[in-house]
Scaffold this motif. Structure first.
Motif, PDB file in Angstrom:
ATOM      1  N   PRO A 609       0.823  -1.218   0.000  1.00 52.52           N
ATOM      2  CA  PRO A 609       0.000   0.000   0.000  1.00 52.52           C
ATOM      3  C   PRO A 609       0.855   1.265   0.000  1.00 52.52           C
ATOM      4  N   LEU A 610       0.413   2.248  -0.753  1.00 52.82           N
ATOM      5  CA  LEU A 610       0.994   3.582  -0.655  1.00 52.82           C
ATOM      6  C   LEU A 610       0.308   4.319   0.489  1.00 52.82           C
ATOM      7  N   GLY A 611       0.670   5.561   0.696  1.00 51.77           N
ATOM      8  CA  GLY A 611       0.227   6.256   1.908  1.00 51.77           C
ATOM      9  C   GLY A 611      -1.103   6.962   1.812  1.00 51.77           C
ATOM     10  N   PHE A 612      -1.930   6.649   0.795  1.00 50.27           N
ATOM     11  CA  PHE A 612      -3.197   7.369   0.693  1.00 50.27           C
ATOM     12  C   PHE A 612      -4.200   6.566  -0.132  1.00 50.27           C
ATOM     13  N   SER A 613      -5.444   7.007  -0.061  1.00 52.02           N
ATOM     14  CA  SER A 613      -6.529   6.399  -0.821  1.00 52.02           C
ATOM     15  C   SER A 613      -7.080   7.425  -1.801  1.00 52.02           C
ATOM     16  N   ALA A 614      -7.365   6.981  -3.020  1.00 52.50           N
ATOM     17  CA  ALA A 614      -7.986   7.850  -4.021  1.00 52.50           C
ATOM     18  C   ALA A 614      -9.497   7.699  -4.024  1.00 52.50           C
ATOM     19  N   THR A 618     -10.701   9.180 -10.290  1.00 53.25           N
ATOM     20  CA  THR A 618      -9.742   8.862 -11.337  1.00 53.25           C
ATOM     21  C   THR A 618      -8.412   9.520 -11.008  1.00 53.25           C
ATOM     22  N   TRP A 619      -7.279   8.916 -11.473  1.00 53.30           N
ATOM     23  CA  TRP A 619      -5.958   9.404 -11.098  1.00 53.30           C
ATOM     24  C   TRP A 619      -4.932   8.977 -12.142  1.00 53.30           C
ATOM     25  N   VAL A 630      -4.729  13.251  -8.489  1.00 59.57           N
ATOM     26  CA  VAL A 630      -6.030  12.644  -8.200  1.00 59.57           C
ATOM     27  C   VAL A 630      -7.123  13.691  -8.344  1.00 59.57           C
ATOM     28  N   ALA A 631      -8.198  13.325  -9.018  1.00 55.41           N
ATOM     29  CA  ALA A 631      -9.385  14.192  -9.063  1.00 55.41           C
ATOM     30  C   ALA A 631     -10.162  13.957  -7.776  1.00 55.41           C
ATOM     31  N   ALA A 632      -9.669  14.530  -6.703  1.00 55.38           N
ATOM     32  CA  ALA A 632     -10.141  14.212  -5.354  1.00 55.38           C
ATOM     33  C   ALA A 632     -11.394  15.004  -5.001  1.00 55.38           C
ATOM     34  N   PRO A 633     -12.365  14.354  -4.339  1.00 61.02           N
ATOM     35  CA  PRO A 633     -13.525  15.094  -3.847  1.00 61.02           C
ATOM     36  C   PRO A 633     -13.103  16.153  -2.841  1.00 61.02           C
TER      37      PRO A 633
END
Length: 657
Positions: A609-614, A618-619, A630-633
């Motif tokens: 795992p990397l250190g974040f969630s998308a 989409t990314w 990342v097109a993050a909310p």
């Protein structure tokens, strides 16, 4: 929703009621008013807003009461007398036939089960006690009273309920299936034939209506061969019929006819007793999102719930004349849809027969392009917030192409990081998306309507048609040598398949992976020797890699080895620029990294795992694998997690008449 009232839940003045046996009809009416008032106030005061459940004391009021035996009639009379004396004003008003004021709406939220992300495909049971939903590629049921969520089975798309709230219907493996809400083995109802699932509805006579590629079909809930009810009309440019919802008579239903012509796309009236050529062409209202019919306190009138530009509205529906009347009233804003993209499909909302409603808020209008490092640290943002539906970084990492929605259209924009400026790239009124860059960054291939186009980034030429297909081709990946394009296309027999489009020579498409399973999201490795892709061959989506090599004539892809990369679930594979690492997102959006060795043979490492969630965003990643866009909310605080479901009890009381 199903047209039949469920036993003990037909009062319709609120989602909670109870009964007392052995009392005369006049006194019974008095006690019903007393009980209903007490129950609604209990619901208001005891609803949990954090756990996504209704207090157990409210459950006791909502549960059908057991009949009181005659030997206990004196006790029942004593209780009844105390209730009548204690709440005499309420009884007095009821006996004068002045209806009590409707209870105020009550809201609470349902959050995602652990390690999952809630999706927009939801359906509330007719009795208002259970919510079926799809998370990842699994069918779940949430019990509103206990707050428990159960993982039931693999599922492809939107679920629907039996009228007695016992069974959930759904699509899986190109079949219509049903399963008890409490769990157990799934039962196959019928084949779907086309691979396309357009939602389902189940009436009180045991008839299921569902959408497939060529129209709507009916089949007995006990199982059988589907019979066609409606047929798409090419003369009207119709593409799909989907999202049926039964009216109270159980014979008529409303549904969507989808067309690129906005004047022809809308909600129509259908009948289970008519053949395709006999179906009514009665147009009810313009909408690209599936409708839901729900009952009201007036037996002659219900409400038709549908969406307009992301706003959920309710309009009165005449049950006798089978037509809308009055004005549409807003219920909730920024409601999601099947793609969380605002272009149509199944709306992320549902309603029960007894005044309970649930919806999921869209995050499409609140996304911000955000840079993360591998540890999850936010490095900055790019551009402004927008309704982003897809993005791709340029090969040199200096620009990003994004598909951005405005109204009903989606166009491609180019953002230059060095100057922080956005330039519009396409200008059509349709949906332009699924885009890929050429290896030298000079051109972009994108999907628009049912076709593939390519256009110079300089804008000196208009877009040129690259591939015309009835299967809705979506561009996936451009090989680094510039010779091949990977794209996916829908086939009624085999669902989503991966094909190769040669960009030199005769340019005749070549199949790469055509099976009975769904294959998508194909990506060439940097050296062009491997293809990473997503497949559902195991029953849920995983990431795989296959070798890529053409035969000597360049007319076919030679079959070779295959390796599974992910472990549990996987989506959106992306290669590092040197091909030595592969990234993907897991079911809950967690980004994963896998080391790749190719010499002397292909060998993937263990996913880390990397250190974040998308989340469901989409990314893309830079060539060095150090930064992720990342097109993050846009939501705060971060601890709230993904968007929950919102439940409203007594929602009709909140309508602006």
């Amino acid at each position: 929703m199903p047209g039949a009232c469920v036993a003990n839940y037909c009062d319709l003045r609120g989602p909670f009621n109870f009964n007392i046996s052995g009392v005369s009809s006049t006194r019974m009416r008095t006690l019903s008013a007393v009980a209903e008032t007490s129950a609604v106030f209990s619901a208001v005061s005891r609803t949990s807003s954090a756990a996504g459940s209704i207090d157990s004391r409210v459950l006791e009021l909502s549960r059908p009461a057991r009949p009181i035996k005659r030997k206990s009639s004196s006790a029942a009379w004593s209780v009844a007398a105390l209730l009548v004396v204690g709440l005499a004003p309420v009884a007095f008003l009821h006996l004068r036939e002045i209806p009590p004021a409707p209870a105020a709406p009550v809201r609470f939220q349902i959050r995602a089960p652990e390690n999952t992300t809630l999706g927009p495909l939801i359906n509330l049971s007719p009795d208002g006690r259970k919510l079926a939903f799809v998370a990842g590629d699994r069918l779940w049921v949430h019990f509103l009273v206990s707050g428990e969520s159960r993982d039931l089975a693999p599922a492809d798309s939107s679920p629907f309920w039996s009228p007695d709230s016992r069974f959930i219907g759904y699509a899986s493996e190109n079949k219509v299936k049903k399963i008890e809400a409490t769990g157990g083995p799934p039962q196959t109802v019928s084949d779907i034939f086309s691979g396309f699932w357009g939602g389902g509805a189940w009436n009180q006579d045991g008839v299921i209506v569902f959408g497939a590629l060529s129209g709507l079909f009916r089949v007995p809930a006990s199982g059988g061969v589907p019979a066609q009810l409606t047929a798409v009309d090419p003369a009207r440019q119709e593409r799909f019929h989907f999202c049926p919802s039964f009216l109270p008579d159980g014979r008529h239903f409303v549904y969507i006819r989808d067309s690129p012509d906005p004047e022809k796309s809308g909600i129509y009236l259908g009948s289970v007793d008519a053949k395709p050529e006999q179906q009514s062409s009665k147009f009810l209202v313009a909408s690209n999102w599936g409708p839901v019919y729900t009952r009201s306190a007036d037996p002659s009138t219900g409400y038709l719930l549908f969406m307009r530009k992301g706003t959920l509205v309710a309009q009165p529906f005449d049950n006798g004349r089978l037509e809308l009347k009055g004005q549409a009233m807003p219920v909730a804003e920024q409601v999601a849809d099947e793609w969380d993209w605002g272009s149509g499909g199944c709306g992320a909302f549902s309603a029960s027969t007894n005044d309970v409603l649930v919806y999921r808020r869209s995050t499409a209008s609140d996304r911000q392009l955000t840079w993360y490092d591998r540890q999850g640290k936010v490095l900055g943002t790019a551009g402004g917030p927008g309704k982003y539906g897809g993005l791709a970084l340029s090969p040199d990492g200096t620009r990003v192409a994004v598909s951005k929605r405005s109204g009903q259209a989606s166009n491609i924009w180019l953002l230059d990081f060095s100057r922080d400026t956005s330039t519009r790239f396409t200008f059509g009124s349709g949906i332009d998306w699924s885009l890929v860059w050429s290896p030298d960054g000079s051109r972009i291939i994108f999907s628009s309507g049912n076709d593939l186009y390519q256009k110079p980034v300089s804008g000196v030429k208009d877009a040129e048609l690259l591939l015309k297909s009835s299967g809705v081709p979506l561009a996936e990946s451009w090989s680094r040598d510039g010779r091949f394009l990977l794209y996916r296309v829908f086939d009624p027999k085999t669902n989503w398949d991966i094909w190769v489009q040669p960009l030199e020579g005769d340019k005749k498409p070549i199949p790469f992976l055509v099976t009975e399973f769904k294959e998508r999201e194909a990506r060439f490795s940097p050296d062009g020797h491997w293809v990473a892709y997503t497949s559902k061959e195991s029953g849920h989506y995983e990431i795989y890699v296959r070798s890529f090599a053409m035969n000597s004539a360049g007319t076919a892809v030679e079959a070779s080895g295959k390796w599974q990369i992910s472990n549990g679930s996987g989506f959106q594979p992306r290669w590092r620029g040197d091909g030595r690492e592969l990234y993907y997102s897991s079911q809950d959006g967690q980004l994963m990294a896998v080391e790749i060795a190719t010499n002397p043979e292909f060998k993937p490492g263990k996913p880390q795992p990397l250190g974040f969630s998308a989340g469901d965003a989409t990314w893309d990643c830079t060539a060095d694998g150090r930064r992720f866009l990342v097109a993050a909310p846009k939501m705060a605080p971060k601890s709230k997690g993904p968007e929950p479901y919102t439940v409203i009890l007594n929602w009709q009381a909140g309508l602006t008449k």
